[in-house]
Design a protein around this motif. Structure first.
Motif, PDB file in Angstrom:
ATOM      1  N   CYS A  80       0.934  -1.308  -0.020  1.00  0.00           N
ATOM      2  CA  CYS A  80       0.143   0.259   0.134  1.00  0.00           C
ATOM      3  C   CYS A  80       0.848   1.333   0.060  1.00  0.00           C
ATOM      4  O   CYS A  80       0.224   2.508  -0.142  1.00  0.00           O
ATOM      5  CB  CYS A  80      -0.964  -0.086   1.302  1.00  0.00           C
ATOM      6  SG  CYS A  80      -2.139  -1.018   1.103  1.00  0.00           S
ATOM      7  N   LYS A 134      -1.325   4.914  -3.903  1.00  0.00           N
ATOM      8  CA  LYS A 134      -2.555   5.158  -3.261  1.00  0.00           C
ATOM      9  C   LYS A 134      -3.763   5.457  -4.149  1.00  0.00           C
ATOM     10  O   LYS A 134      -5.027   5.400  -3.664  1.00  0.00           O
ATOM     11  CB  LYS A 134      -2.297   6.449  -2.232  1.00  0.00           C
ATOM     12  CG  LYS A 134      -1.272   5.887  -0.999  1.00  0.00           C
ATOM     13  CD  LYS A 134      -1.030   7.007  -0.280  1.00  0.00           C
ATOM     14  CE  LYS A 134      -0.047   6.729   0.940  1.00  0.00           C
ATOM     15  NZ  LYS A 134       0.406   7.731   1.799  1.00  0.00           N
ATOM     16  N   TYR A 137      -8.210   0.488   0.797  1.00  0.00           N
ATOM     17  CA  TYR A 137      -7.662  -0.457   1.736  1.00  0.00           C
ATOM     18  C   TYR A 137      -8.631  -0.363   3.001  1.00  0.00           C
ATOM     19  O   TYR A 137      -9.179   0.678   3.367  1.00  0.00           O
ATOM     20  CB  TYR A 137      -6.412   0.323   2.410  1.00  0.00           C
ATOM     21  CG  TYR A 137      -5.684  -0.246   3.521  1.00  0.00           C
ATOM     22  CD1 TYR A 137      -5.069  -1.168   3.692  1.00  0.00           C
ATOM     23  CD2 TYR A 137      -6.143   0.483   4.796  1.00  0.00           C
ATOM     24  CE1 TYR A 137      -4.445  -1.863   4.665  1.00  0.00           C
ATOM     25  CE2 TYR A 137      -5.641   0.043   6.046  1.00  0.00           C
ATOM     26  CZ  TYR A 137      -4.747  -1.111   6.013  1.00  0.00           C
ATOM     27  OH  TYR A 137      -4.460  -1.617   7.244  1.00  0.00           O
ATOM     28  N   TYR A 179     -10.531  11.498  -1.040  1.00  0.00           N
ATOM     29  CA  TYR A 179     -10.118  10.809  -2.329  1.00  0.00           C
ATOM     30  C   TYR A 179     -10.344  12.012  -3.643  1.00  0.00           C
ATOM     31  O   TYR A 179     -10.280  11.827  -4.566  1.00  0.00           O
ATOM     32  CB  TYR A 179     -10.950   9.846  -2.527  1.00  0.00           C
ATOM     33  CG  TYR A 179     -10.275   8.599  -1.765  1.00  0.00           C
ATOM     34  CD1 TYR A 179      -9.257   7.983  -2.344  1.00  0.00           C
ATOM     35  CD2 TYR A 179     -11.016   8.046  -0.669  1.00  0.00           C
ATOM     36  CE1 TYR A 179      -8.570   6.946  -1.637  1.00  0.00           C
ATOM     37  CE2 TYR A 179     -10.307   6.983  -0.088  1.00  0.00           C
ATOM     38  CZ  TYR A 179      -9.196   6.535  -0.493  1.00  0.00           C
ATOM     39  OH  TYR A 179      -8.505   5.301   0.070  1.00  0.00           O
ATOM     40  N   MET A 192      -3.777   5.769   3.927  1.00  0.00           N
ATOM     41  CA  MET A 192      -3.742   5.125   2.566  1.00  0.00           C
ATOM     42  C   MET A 192      -4.465   5.859   1.654  1.00  0.00           C
ATOM     43  O   MET A 192      -4.436   5.849   0.452  1.00  0.00           O
ATOM     44  CB  MET A 192      -4.740   3.878   2.872  1.00  0.00           C
ATOM     45  CG  MET A 192      -4.167   2.815   3.588  1.00  0.00           C
ATOM     46  SD  MET A 192      -2.951   2.095   3.020  1.00  0.00           S
ATOM     47  CE  MET A 192      -2.483   0.873   4.039  1.00  0.00           C
ATOM     48  N   PRO A 196      -4.790   9.334  -0.987  1.00  0.00           N
ATOM     49  CA  PRO A 196      -4.002  10.013  -1.478  1.00  0.00           C
ATOM     50  C   PRO A 196      -3.989  11.440  -0.953  1.00  0.00           C
ATOM     51  O   PRO A 196      -4.438  12.655  -1.725  1.00  0.00           O
ATOM     52  CB  PRO A 196      -4.200  10.169  -2.879  1.00  0.00           C
ATOM     53  CG  PRO A 196      -5.760   9.650  -3.063  1.00  0.00           C
ATOM     54  CD  PRO A 196      -5.954   8.836  -1.841  1.00  0.00           C
ATOM     55  N   GLU A 226       3.072   7.343  -3.441  1.00  0.00           N
ATOM     56  CA  GLU A 226       1.778   8.300  -3.300  1.00  0.00           C
ATOM     57  C   GLU A 226       0.963   7.873  -4.622  1.00  0.00           C
ATOM     58  O   GLU A 226      -0.426   7.799  -4.262  1.00  0.00           O
ATOM     59  CB  GLU A 226       2.299   9.734  -3.451  1.00  0.00           C
ATOM     60  CG  GLU A 226       2.691  10.048  -2.128  1.00  0.00           C
ATOM     61  CD  GLU A 226       1.914  10.062  -1.093  1.00  0.00           C
ATOM     62  OE1 GLU A 226       0.698  10.310  -1.052  1.00  0.00           O
ATOM     63  OE2 GLU A 226       2.287   9.495   0.010  1.00  0.00           O
TER      64      GLU A 226
END
Lengths: 310, 370
Positions: free
Chosen positions: A52, A77, A82, A106, B211, B213, A74
């Motif tokens: 991860c 990700k 996860y 996100y 986890m 970004p 990065e």
């Protein structure tokens, strides 16, 4: 043949003198459900954390979704979801606020966010309960919501670290149905578990022991270690006494306790159930039943752990 | 920046939902303000006083009227024998008594030191200290006058050690509020930030966020901004409340005041973040916060104990206590009406502290996340 979703080569991680992950290599195909099996401390979580991008490998490489994890953690990700055993949601927030937070982190916006929010709510079975506090949800719902939040950004690869710990059997079953569904839609799922019945859902299983990859293959392939070593299940009033008697027989390679029964691994197919029964009687043990059984994953697991630890 | 915003909104919602944190952030400051401001140190006026004047000279009468004219004492009785004072005090008719010895006028004229007895009801130690301070102030003033009239006199008229320092008016609240602000800043900023981050570590949500970004910077900004806003609000609230309740003057500019509070809280937040990168559990974080921020702010900032009277080693330690500079700036802006240049040194020190601690916290967090 498509390129694998995950490629791991000679991956190693040390913590001081301790080698948590020792020279592990494997591939995971796209859309595959890949199970990671092992006792606590076997190195499963450390491996996942490296994949991860949370932990840098000491040596070796791992490529996840086409990205070298050691070089660009990065970028990894963006391609993965996860979820850990802790169901990492904010318990003081409502269902909807949790989804909004992870959507924001996100970078989802507008129509896409609305669509994914609806998806997550639907998947978790929480439509109409958006305003409930997360801490008030039962384990199963919380877990499905956590999964929904983890895959809001539609990652092609999902890591699940013991996702079903502490959840009732019905919820576990529902959860695995979701995982099957994800895999059918082409998502690659890498899941660690120590529930052996869950491992049967996986397309392929990697067994880890003491940081090393002890075995890798489909359930059927793994069970082939018992080729030429039949397993006899023995029921007796005292399993422990029966076990001791079995261990004394030259035909028996080893024994292990399975609930109230004893599984004896025999050295060859020559040894029949009748012969074992007779031998036991000579030793003064009256067995209520002796019959050959198919090796279970648990047999495989115990066998592997024993042999690789030796 | 949108991600920082997402973290910020989430944090705000969490704070709102978490009653305990909210209490710490908003009500404890007010509670402390009232507790220290009213219950412990509020100015005492109209202390009922009995006078036993055994001298009956012009000088003794002057002294009595000096007591009365100070506004702190009301003469409610004149007595001739000491037993009467005991009775009055027993029945709570008086809280203090002044006994002027025979021959006071004569001794003063000759420049011979003399002592005046002041009896104070000591049931409430704090009140007694304050009253003692008033009495001492009155006597010192009078004493000084006689000394000036009779140069060359060997000793003052009456020697009394004043008990309250740095506040000649004895308006304790004025001296208290800056200290309270420093204290509140430490509670809200350090403790709540440290706990908020460590809580995420404990619950595993930190791992989940890592986890995602999102970089360290947006995370830190989003995480601390709500606490900054809340603690700024609490600080301004304390200033406003003190203005209403204790007639706190804001003699300098509000902008300067806000700048000082902002810099101080910035440093305190950074401190909280730094602690959170060191501590793995909320208990440990709290203890570190207590030792590194709370206690120094109370003990080593000049809030309660004057720095000048500390042992040298401790005085050196106070140089790294941000509250020390904050108090200087605050007292300057609030009480003295100092301008920017007068407090620039302190502001620079606060800024330096904030920048250094933020850098340390970021470095540690980066290392932890990498």
């Amino acid at each position: 043949m498509t390129t694998p979703a995950i490629t791991v080569t000679h991956l190693t991680r040390r913590f001081g003198d301790f080698v948590a992950v020792d020279d592990v290599s494997f591939d995971v195909q796209q859309g595959e459900i890949f199970g990671f099996l092992g006792a606590n401390g076997a190195g499963k979580s450390t491996t996942i954390r490296m994949l991860c991008g949370l932990l840098r490998p000491t040596s070796g490489t791992a490529t996840v979704g086409g990205v070298d994890v050691g070089r660009d953690p990065e970028a990894v990700k963006l391609r993965i979801g996860y979820m850990s055993q802790k169901f990492s949601l904010y318990e003081a927030l409502t269902v909807d606020q949790n989804i909004r937070f992870f959507g924001g982190v996100y970078g989802l916006e507008g129509e896409r966010f609305a669509r994914r929010r609806a998806f997550a709510l639907d998947m978790a079975g929480l439509v109409g309960r958006e305003k409930s506090l997360t801490r008030e949800l039962a384990g199963g719902w919380r877990q499905r919501l956590a999964l929904g939040c983890a895959i809001l950004h539609e990652p092609p690869i999902v890591f699940l670290d013991e996702p079903t710990g502490g959840v009732d059997p019905v919820s576990r079953r529902q959860f695995w149905r979701l995982i099957d569904h994800l895999s059918q839609q082409g998502t690659t799922v890498l899941v660690t578990t120590h529930y052996l019945d869950e491992a049967e859902h996986c397309h392929r299983i990697a067994v880890m022991n003491a940081g090393k990859l002890a075995a890798l293959g489909t359930t059927r392939e793994l069970k082939q270690v018992f080729e030429g070593r039949p397993i006899m299940e023995v029921q007796a009033p005292s399993a422990v006494v029966a076990m001791r008697a079995l261990d004394a027989m030259p035909e028996v390679e080893k024994t292990s306790l399975f609930g109230t029964a004893v599984h004896a691994v025999l050295r060859s197919h020559q040894t029949t159930a009748e012969r074992v029964t007779r031998q036991l009687l000579t030793a003064g043990v009256v067995a209520t039943s002796v019959m050959p059984v198919e090796p279970s994953l648990e047999d495989v697991f115990l066998d592997l752990v024993e042999r690789t630890s030796a | 920046m949108r991600k920082a915003l997402a973290v910020g909104i989430k944090e705000f919602r969490q704070i709102r939902r978490d009653r305990r944190t909210l209490m710490i952030l908003l009500f404890i400051p007010v509670f402390f303000l009232l507790l220290y401001g009213y219950a412990l140190n509020f100015d005492i006026k109209h202390v009922k006083l009995a006078v036993e004047d055994r001298d009956l000279s012009p000088e003794s009468r002057r002294l009595v009227s000096a007591f009365v004219n100070s506004g702190y004492f009301d003469q409610v009785a004149s007595v001739t024998i000491e037993q009467e004072i005991v009775d009055l005090m027993d029945r709570d008719h008086i809280r203090a008594a002044l006994i002027i010895p025979r021959g006071l006028g004569r001794d003063v004229r000759r420049g011979v030191p003399v002592s005046v007895e002041v009896i104070i009801n000591g049931e409430n130690a704090n009140t007694a200290t304050t009253v003692m301070g008033y009495a001492s102030a009155v006597i010192t003033t009078e004493s000084a006058r006689y000394q000036m009239a009779a140069p060359g006199s060997p000793a003052p008229f009456v020697q009394l050690e004043p008990r309250v320092w740095y506040n000649p008016d004895l308006r304790s609240s004025l001296f208290l509020v800056p200290g309270l602000l420093a204290y509140i800043g430490m509670i809200t900023a350090v403790v709540s930030t440290a706990l908020a981050v460590v809580r995420e570590k404990e619950r595993g949500t930190m791992e989940q966020v890592r986890m995602a970004p999102i970089g360290t910077l947006p995370f830190i900004v989003g995480k601390s901004l709500p606490y900054f806003v809340v603690s700024m609000t609490a600080a301004v609230g304390v200033v406003l409340a003190s203005m209403v309740l204790f007639d706190l003057p804001v003699r300098g500019s509000w902008w300067l005041l806000l700048l000082a509070m902002g810099l101080y809280l910035f440093g305190a937040l950074a401190m909280g973040l730094f602690i959170s990168t060191v501590a793995e559990s909320q208990q440990v974080a709290f203890q570190i916060a207590l030792l590194s921020s709370f206690l120094p702010t109370m003990m080593l900032s000049g809030f309660i104990f004057p720095i000048a009277s500390m042992p040298t080693v401790l005085q050196i330690v106070t140089y790294v206590v941000p509250a020390r500079y904050f108090l200087v700036a605050l007292r300057g802006v609030l009480l003295k009406g100092s301008g920017f240049l007068a407090v620039a040194d302190s502001l620079a020190a606060l800024m330096l502290f904030a920048v250094i601690v933020t850098s340390l916290a970021t470095i540690r967090l980066r290392r932890e996340w990498a």
